[in-house]
Design an enzyme around this catalytic site. Structure first.
Site, PDB file in Angstrom:
ATOM      1  N   LYS A  14       0.821  -1.221   0.000  1.00  0.00           N
ATOM      2  CA  LYS A  14       0.000   0.000   0.000  1.00  0.00           C
ATOM      3  C   LYS A  14       0.858   1.275   0.000  1.00  0.00           C
ATOM      4  O   LYS A  14       0.573   2.207  -0.735  1.00  0.00           O
ATOM      5  CB  LYS A  14      -0.941   0.026   1.225  1.00  0.00           C
ATOM      6  CG  LYS A  14      -1.902  -1.154   1.292  1.00  0.00           C
ATOM      7  CD  LYS A  14      -2.925  -0.999   2.407  1.00  0.00           C
ATOM      8  CE  LYS A  14      -2.340  -1.058   3.814  1.00  0.00           C
ATOM      9  NZ  LYS A  14      -1.767  -2.354   4.190  1.00  0.00           N
ATOM     10  N   ARG A  89      -9.681   0.946   9.162  1.00  0.00           N
ATOM     11  CA  ARG A  89      -9.325  -0.432   9.500  1.00  0.00           C
ATOM     12  C   ARG A  89     -10.405  -1.107  10.337  1.00  0.00           C
ATOM     13  O   ARG A  89     -10.258  -2.281  10.685  1.00  0.00           O
ATOM     14  CB  ARG A  89      -8.029  -0.436  10.303  1.00  0.00           C
ATOM     15  CG  ARG A  89      -6.775  -0.761   9.467  1.00  0.00           C
ATOM     16  CD  ARG A  89      -5.622  -0.540  10.381  1.00  0.00           C
ATOM     17  NE  ARG A  89      -4.441  -1.294  10.204  1.00  0.00           N
ATOM     18  CZ  ARG A  89      -3.305  -0.794   9.710  1.00  0.00           C
ATOM     19  NH1 ARG A  89      -3.258   0.402   9.199  1.00  0.00           N
ATOM     20  NH2 ARG A  89      -2.218  -1.524   9.712  1.00  0.00           N
ATOM     21  N   ARG A 128      11.519  -6.122   4.650  1.00  0.00           N
ATOM     22  CA  ARG A 128      11.409  -4.681   4.872  1.00  0.00           C
ATOM     23  C   ARG A 128      11.988  -4.306   6.246  1.00  0.00           C
ATOM     24  O   ARG A 128      12.641  -3.286   6.392  1.00  0.00           O
ATOM     25  CB  ARG A 128       9.934  -4.264   4.784  1.00  0.00           C
ATOM     26  CG  ARG A 128       9.711  -2.780   4.958  1.00  0.00           C
ATOM     27  CD  ARG A 128       8.296  -2.388   4.609  1.00  0.00           C
ATOM     28  NE  ARG A 128       7.364  -2.608   5.700  1.00  0.00           N
ATOM     29  CZ  ARG A 128       6.048  -2.371   5.621  1.00  0.00           C
ATOM     30  NH1 ARG A 128       5.524  -1.968   4.494  1.00  0.00           N
ATOM     31  NH2 ARG A 128       5.264  -2.572   6.651  1.00  0.00           N
ATOM     32  N   ARG A 134      11.729  -0.765  11.478  1.00  0.00           N
ATOM     33  CA  ARG A 134      10.435  -0.866  12.154  1.00  0.00           C
ATOM     34  C   ARG A 134      10.399  -2.113  13.016  1.00  0.00           C
ATOM     35  O   ARG A 134      10.522  -3.231  12.515  1.00  0.00           O
ATOM     36  CB  ARG A 134       9.308  -0.936  11.118  1.00  0.00           C
ATOM     37  CG  ARG A 134       8.835   0.399  10.646  1.00  0.00           C
ATOM     38  CD  ARG A 134       7.702   0.241   9.661  1.00  0.00           C
ATOM     39  NE  ARG A 134       6.506  -0.368  10.237  1.00  0.00           N
ATOM     40  CZ  ARG A 134       5.352  -0.440   9.594  1.00  0.00           C
ATOM     41  NH1 ARG A 134       5.227   0.046   8.381  1.00  0.00           N
ATOM     42  NH2 ARG A 134       4.303  -0.994  10.167  1.00  0.00           N
ATOM     43  N   ARG A 146      -0.394  -8.974  13.300  1.00  0.00           N
ATOM     44  CA  ARG A 146      -0.958  -7.880  12.483  1.00  0.00           C
ATOM     45  C   ARG A 146      -1.841  -8.443  11.372  1.00  0.00           C
ATOM     46  O   ARG A 146      -2.892  -7.883  11.066  1.00  0.00           O
ATOM     47  CB  ARG A 146       0.172  -7.022  11.897  1.00  0.00           C
ATOM     48  CG  ARG A 146       0.802  -6.118  12.961  1.00  0.00           C
ATOM     49  CD  ARG A 146       2.164  -5.616  12.558  1.00  0.00           C
ATOM     50  NE  ARG A 146       2.156  -4.787  11.384  1.00  0.00           N
ATOM     51  CZ  ARG A 146       3.205  -4.647  10.571  1.00  0.00           C
ATOM     52  NH1 ARG A 146       4.334  -5.300  10.807  1.00  0.00           N
ATOM     53  NH2 ARG A 146       3.124  -3.858   9.536  1.00  0.00           N
TER      54      ARG A 146
HETATM   55  P1  AMP Z   1       0.803   0.349   9.232  1.00  0.00           P
HETATM   56  O1  AMP Z   1       2.000   1.182   8.927  1.00  0.00           O
HETATM   57  O2  AMP Z   1      -0.415   0.778   8.435  1.00  0.00           O
HETATM   58  O3  AMP Z   1       1.056  -1.120   9.113  1.00  0.00           O
HETATM   59  O4  AMP Z   1       0.427   0.635  10.751  1.00  0.00           O
HETATM   60  C1  AMP Z   1       1.322   0.353  11.811  1.00  0.00           C
HETATM   61  C2  AMP Z   1       0.559   0.274  13.116  1.00  0.00           C
HETATM   62  O5  AMP Z   1      -0.070   1.548  13.391  1.00  0.00           O
HETATM   63  C3  AMP Z   1      -0.589  -0.735  13.148  1.00  0.00           C
HETATM   64  O6  AMP Z   1      -0.143  -2.036  13.467  1.00  0.00           O
HETATM   65  C4  AMP Z   1      -1.480  -0.134  14.236  1.00  0.00           C
HETATM   66  O7  AMP Z   1      -0.964  -0.385  15.532  1.00  0.00           O
HETATM   67  C5  AMP Z   1      -1.352   1.356  13.981  1.00  0.00           C
HETATM   68  N1  AMP Z   1      -2.385   1.827  13.021  1.00  0.00           N
HETATM   69  C6  AMP Z   1      -2.172   2.338  11.781  1.00  0.00           C
HETATM   70  N2  AMP Z   1      -3.328   2.661  11.188  1.00  0.00           N
HETATM   71  C7  AMP Z   1      -4.311   2.358  12.080  1.00  0.00           C
HETATM   72  C8  AMP Z   1      -5.738   2.453  12.055  1.00  0.00           C
HETATM   73  N3  AMP Z   1      -6.389   2.920  10.983  1.00  0.00           N
HETATM   74  N4  AMP Z   1      -6.417   2.058  13.171  1.00  0.00           N
HETATM   75  C9  AMP Z   1      -5.771   1.602  14.250  1.00  0.00           C
HETATM   76  N5  AMP Z   1      -4.448   1.454  14.332  1.00  0.00           N
HETATM   77  C10 AMP Z   1      -3.707   1.834  13.259  1.00  0.00           C
END
Ligand code: AMP
Length: 192
Positions: A14, A89, A128, A134, A146
């Site tokens: 994404k 989400r 990654r 990260r 996740r």
């Molecule tokens: P991502 O970079 O999108 O994989 O997000 C990393 C982490 O941020 C996720 O595992 C969640 O802990 C938090 N996070 C990101 N977007 C959301 C969302 N829309 N709702 C809740 N938690 C989020």
């Protein structure tokens, strides 16, 4: 306005595809994951709230996430459109986004879902994690959590947007440009 939700499990590509789409269509990219990481790095109050959830691969509570997202959208009053990456989400987030956008006389145009098999996702995320630094990409059990959280809480949003006739699946396996082309074809079809 062109408002795209780029959907798919962690590791679907994404972020990579968002970067290309914003250039092609002159949109603003909003990634809630990036926003949270920015808060975390700067040790803001919001970052402190989010940290415990992110470390475990759990979702940050809706009210925190929705507030942060709306604030970011409001910072771009002249945008031609947005790519929402990693948001919504949960069902409450999707409902809040619809209400918020309709208050601005706009709406989600399309949800594009990038798909890939779980083992491919785990492989990509571990790779990654080697250079992104990260923490949630470096530990296989957090990665799998996740993906589990995605399957349990997020995947249902396909239905939410399908019911509105706004859901399209795009094969997320292949070269970056190949996948980008597939996304562009889906977006360009909207105009015809
Ligand atoms: P991502 O970079 O999108 O994989 O997000 C990393 C982490 O941020 C996720 O595992 C969640 O802990 C938090 N996070 C990101 N977007 C959301 C969302 N829309 N709702 C809740 N938690 C989020």
């Amino acid at each position: 306005m062109l408002n795209i939700v780029l959907f798919g499990p962690p590791g679907a590509g994404k972020g990579t595809q968002s970067e290309k789409l914003i250039e092609q269509y002159n949109l603003v990219h909003i990634s809630t994951g990036d926003l949270f990481r920015h808060h975390l790095k700067n040790e803001t109050e919001l970052g402190v709230k989010a940290k415990g959830y992110m470390d475990k691969g759990e979702l940050v509570p809706d009210e925190v996430t929705i507030g942060m997202l709306e604030e970011k959208v409001n910072q771009h009053p002249d945008a031609k459109g947005f790519i929402f990456d990693g948001f919504p989400r949960t069902a409450p987030q999707a409902e809040a986004l619809d209400d918020f956008l309709s208050g601005k006389n706009t709406k989600i145009t399309l949800m594009l879902a990038l798909g890939a098999a779980e083992e491919e996702l785990v492989k990509r995320l571990l790779l990654r994690g080697k250079d992104s630094g990260r923490a949630d990409d470096s530990d296989e059990s957090i990665i799998r959590n996740r993906i589990k959280v995605y399957n349990e809480q997020t995947a249902i949003l396909a239905d939410f947007y399908s019911k509105q006739g706004k859901y399209e699946v795009v094969n997320g396996v292949g070269g970056i440009d190949e996948i980008f082309n597939r996304l562009c074809i889906a977006i360009n079809q909207l105009a015809t």
